[in-house]
Scaffold this active site. Structure first.
Site, mmCIF file in Angstrom:
data_model
loop_
_atom_site.group_PDB
_atom_site.id
_atom_site.type_symbol
_atom_site.label_atom_id
_atom_site.label_comp_id
_atom_site.label_asym_id
_atom_site.label_seq_id
_atom_site.Cartn_x
_atom_site.Cartn_y
_atom_site.Cartn_z
ATOM 1 N N CYS A 1 22.590 -21.967 -7.567
ATOM 2 C CA CYS A 1 23.501 -23.299 -8.483
ATOM 3 C C CYS A 1 23.099 -23.106 -9.591
ATOM 4 O O CYS A 1 21.774 -24.335 -9.364
ATOM 5 C CB CYS A 1 24.120 -23.420 -7.970
ATOM 6 S SG CYS A 1 25.197 -24.575 -8.202
ATOM 7 N N CYS B 1 24.090 -26.645 -10.347
ATOM 8 C CA CYS B 1 23.113 -27.761 -9.702
ATOM 9 C C CYS B 1 21.995 -27.778 -9.561
ATOM 10 O O CYS B 1 22.003 -29.467 -9.689
ATOM 11 C CB CYS B 1 24.186 -27.332 -7.571
ATOM 12 S SG CYS B 1 25.345 -26.939 -7.390
ATOM 13 N N ASP B 2 21.011 -27.250 -9.781
ATOM 14 C CA ASP B 2 20.183 -27.548 -9.635
ATOM 15 C C ASP B 2 19.080 -27.218 -10.849
ATOM 16 O O ASP B 2 17.867 -27.152 -11.026
ATOM 17 C CB ASP B 2 19.296 -26.545 -8.903
ATOM 18 C CG ASP B 2 19.723 -26.946 -7.816
ATOM 19 O OD1 ASP B 2 20.131 -28.671 -7.139
ATOM 20 O OD2 ASP B 2 19.705 -25.702 -6.212
#
Length: 309
Positions: free
Chosen positions: A133, A136-137
């Site tokens: 992701c 997300c990261d």
């Protein structure tokens, strides 16, 4: 055999949140999870995009959610669901590998699994440089080199997104042309720090304690090169974990359960939450939201029927 108000299949953020809301509404709840409580979020070393008190690892967040649900009285079973059938009185029977359970309403929160590269050392670097992701990261790799593996819309969009913060982005695809839509691919031309690595496949993940690079082979020439990176984002597809429910509720062509923001399916006593349903955004916060919506919808169904466990 005990009759539960609500059985929730899947104990990721969506399922755990559903359990929390259902128990607060006074319903009896059983959570069935076949693998890891917390789901995909446990693979994230840092979670900073969820509105809670402090950043923490995905595993820590999962434990908080599990503790909340169990402290409120939700029961849990570690088992795999094989089939669901409807009984003459409208209840549902869930058959698992080792037992069977009955409920008045079912919430499916089975999530999805990301397709893996299937190369040496991949599993050991998940959460240690390998992510699924970018949203997300991606922030953890600011001003550092990364790679994106894949050729669809998600892969190309991830590469463009990461190019805004990362020093260099290698976009690795096994074919000479992308599967992504032309309008998406056209966006690559504005990103000077994206290097296309086409007709190429990853053959090995390199590093000691964290990911340090990828070994890549060109399929046409056979040439092998090692690409030094700090992070790799695998975007080669997702598979919802909905096989056990394929004859029960309607799925789309990719296997996702068809449901909108109401989290209701075509069956009045079956609800769905999280990444396993049709939706545009699959993030931790939307999974939690789905869990609350699905639980309240299931409680309303039970209350309208005038039934209690």
């Amino acid at each position: 055999m005990a009759l539960y108000d609500i059985i929730i299949v899947g104990a990721g953020p969506a399922g755990l949140t559903a359990a929390l809301y259902a128990r607060r509404a006074g319903k009896t709840v059983l959570l069935i999870e076949k693998e890891t409580f917390g789901g995909q979020i446990t693979l994230s070393p840092h979670v900073e995009n969820y509105p809670f008190a402090r950043p923490m690892s995905g595993s820590e967040l999962a434990q908080v959610l599990v503790d909340q649900a169990m402290n409120l009285g939700a029961e849990v079973e570690v088992d795999a669901v094989n089939s669901v059938s409807e009984n003459a009185n409208g209840t549902l029977t869930i058959k698992t590998d080792y037992s069977e359970f009955t409920c008045r309403a079912l919430i499916i929160a089975t999530g999805l699994k990301h397709r893996r590269l299937g190369v040496p050392n991949e599993d050991s670097f998940i959460g240690g440089g390998i992510s699924f992701c970018a949203v997300c990261d991606g922030a953890f790799f600011k001003d550092r080199p990364v790679a994106v593996i894949g050729g669809g819309n998600t892969a190309v969009q991830d590469a463009i997104y990461l190019s805004k913060t990362c020093s260099k982005v290698y976009l690795i695809h096994r074919r000479s042309e992308f599967r992504a839509e032309k309008r998406v691919v056209d966006g690559l031309s504005a990103c000077s720090n994206i290097e296309l690595v086409l007709d190429s496949v990853v053959t090995e993940c390199l590093g000691e304690h964290r990911l340090e690079g990828l070994r890549v082979q060109n399929k046409l020439s056979g040439d092998v090169r090692d690409i030094a990176i700090d992070g790799a984002f695998v975007a080669i597809g997702q598979e919802p974990n909905n096989a056990a429910f394929s004859e029960l509720v309607k799925l789309d062509g990719s296997g996702f359960i068809i449901a909108g923001e109401s989290c209701t399916t075509d069956r009045p006593n079956i609800f769905v939450a999280g990444d396993c349903r049709t939706k545009a955004v699959r993030q931790l916060v939307t999974a939690g939201a789905d869990g609350g919506v699905a639980a309240l919808a299931a409680c309303s169904y039970i209350d309208a029927m005038g039934i209690t466990a």
